[in-house]
Design a protein around this motif. Structure first.
Motif, short mmCIF file in Angstrom:
data_model
loop_
_atom_site.label_atom_id
_atom_site.label_comp_id
_atom_site.label_asym_id
_atom_site.label_seq_id
_atom_site.Cartn_x
_atom_site.Cartn_y
_atom_site.Cartn_z
N ARG A 165 0.83 -1.21 0.00
CA ARG A 165 0.00 0.00 0.00
C ARG A 165 0.86 1.26 0.00
NH1 ARG A 165 -5.41 -0.87 1.49
NH2 ARG A 165 -5.87 -3.05 2.03
N PRO B 33 -8.10 1.86 -2.57
CA PRO B 33 -7.01 0.89 -2.41
C PRO B 33 -7.50 -0.55 -2.27
CG PRO B 33 -6.58 2.83 -1.09
CD PRO B 33 -7.98 2.98 -1.63
N GLN C 111 -6.89 1.77 -13.62
CA GLN C 111 -8.18 2.45 -13.68
C GLN C 111 -8.23 3.48 -12.56
OE1 GLN C 111 -11.55 -0.17 -13.59
NE2 GLN C 111 -13.06 1.49 -13.50
N ARG D 19 -3.73 -4.32 -12.24
CA ARG D 19 -3.69 -3.26 -11.24
C ARG D 19 -3.00 -2.01 -11.75
NH1 ARG D 19 -1.47 -7.10 -6.34
NH2 ARG D 19 -3.33 -8.43 -6.14
N TYR D 20 -1.82 -2.15 -12.33
CA TYR D 20 -0.99 -0.99 -12.64
C TYR D 20 -0.55 -1.05 -14.10
CZ TYR D 20 -0.75 -1.03 -7.55
OH TYR D 20 -1.09 -1.06 -6.22
N GLN E 46 -10.31 -1.87 -3.56
CA GLN E 46 -10.76 -2.34 -4.87
C GLN E 46 -9.59 -2.60 -5.81
OE1 GLN E 46 -13.37 0.84 -6.03
NE2 GLN E 46 -15.14 0.02 -4.91
N LEU E 47 -8.55 -1.76 -5.69
CA LEU E 47 -7.40 -1.94 -6.56
C LEU E 47 -6.64 -3.22 -6.24
CD1 LEU E 47 -5.70 -0.62 -8.83
CD2 LEU E 47 -4.38 0.49 -7.02
N ARG F 65 -8.07 -6.72 -7.47
CA ARG F 65 -7.96 -7.11 -8.88
C ARG F 65 -6.74 -7.98 -9.10
NH1 ARG F 65 -9.12 -1.81 -12.48
NH2 ARG F 65 -9.48 -3.44 -14.01
N LEU G 146 -10.27 4.12 -8.31
CA LEU G 146 -10.56 2.97 -7.47
C LEU G 146 -9.95 3.18 -6.08
CD1 LEU G 146 -9.93 -0.04 -9.89
CD2 LEU G 146 -12.12 1.00 -9.26
N PRO H 120 -2.20 3.49 -11.37
CA PRO H 120 -3.32 2.54 -11.45
C PRO H 120 -3.82 2.39 -12.88
CG PRO H 120 -3.65 4.14 -9.68
CD PRO H 120 -2.51 4.64 -10.51
#
Length: 293
Positions: free
Chosen positions: A54, A201, A196, A212-213, A203-204, A207, A199, A194
């Motif tokens: 994170r 943290p 998308q 993710r990235y 929700q990210l 995935r 979002l 990210p």
């Protein structure tokens, strides 16, 4: 021993698969197993907690850590080094006192030998005895020397054996992955882009790692199969292909505008895909006893 084939037991060929199976069942020999995809860390996971980061930071060697995990590790190692240093200093002081005591005992022993050699005890008189009686057999104890008293001799006999000598601990903390010296100031903050925006943290991180990235320059998805690098001035994560194609021409960070050197481009260590390794060994090895003739 297992059968050579499903329906044929008279074959003369002892296959590699049969030999490995018999070795595993016998309990002898070195076992080697290729690890699968589930045993490989993702590129955005901490090397200590093995969880998605994170607040990621990266070392100069390219190992990714969660900031809280690596800071806690560094503090624990510093406290351990401080405790070991104090124990080493106490032991060194104790050994110094023991050496001084041994030198004092040696000097007292030499003095005692000198007094015994110079005192005419064999002529029928003892020092301080005017009666002229015969001298006792053997040398007299030196009660005026503290280290030669009977109580001191008994204390030396009851002294416990010396503890194992401690080695002087290293003052520097080392990276748990690379083993090189690591300071807190060498950690570089990492900023993933990210795939998308918008979002949370949670929700990210829910995935898939490949969703993710993306690369901060080209927008290509990042994953274990994609070689990545971290730009030190901005902390952005980009692909090595974009580094060779866009950045190395001018050696300037396109996001922050700062000038770059080769040390400012930190190649991110990744685990691989399970079919091909990237910086880590994909083979687990266990040594067991070997039968010899």
């Amino acid at each position: 021993m297992t059968r050579h084939g499903k329906n044929c037991t008279a074959g003369a060929v002892y296959s590699y698969h049969e030999r490995k199976k018999d070795t595993a069942a016998s309990g002898y020999g070195t076992q080697r197993v290729r690890v699968g995809r589930d045993a490989i860390k993702d590129f955005d996971c901490c090397c200590l907690s093995l969880q998605p980061c994170r607040d990621p930071v990266v070392t100069p060697e390219g190992f990714l850590y969660e900031r809280e995990a690596i800071v806690t590790f560094l503090l624990q190692q510093k406290n351990k080094i401080a405790r070991e240093t104090k124990a080493w200093q106490r032991q060194r002081e104790q050994r110094r006192r023991e050496r001084e005591q041994q030198r004092g005992e040696g000097a007292a022993k030499a003095l005692r030998g000198f007094l015994e050699a110079e005192t005419p005890l064999g002529k029928g008189e003892t020092p301080g005895n005017g009666s002229g009686g015969p001298s006792p057999s053997g040398p007299l104890p030196s009660f005026w020397i503290p280290s030669l008293t009977p109580e001191a001799a008994a204390e030396r006999l009851q002294r416990p054996a010396a503890a194992e000598r401690l080695q002087r601990p290293e003052r520097s903390v080392r990276c748990p992955m690379s083993g090189r010296k690591l300071r807190l100031s060498q950690l570089v903050s990492v900023h993933f882009t990210p795939a998308q925006p918008g979002l949370s943290p949670g929700q990210l991180l829910a995935r898939e790692p490949s969703d993710r990235y993306v690369c901060a320059l080209t927008g290509d998805p990042l994953g274990n199969a994609t070689p990545c690098a971290v730009l030190r001035p901005s902390g952005a994560v980009v692909t090595l292909a974009s580094v060779d194609r866009l950045i190395r021409k001018d050696m300037r960070d396109p996001l922050s505008g700062a000038a770059l050197t080769d040390d400012d481009i930190i190649v991110l260590q990744r685990g691989g895909t399970g079919f091909a390794g990237a910086g880590v060994s994909l083979e687990a090895k266990k040594s067991r006893p070997v039968m010899q003739a």
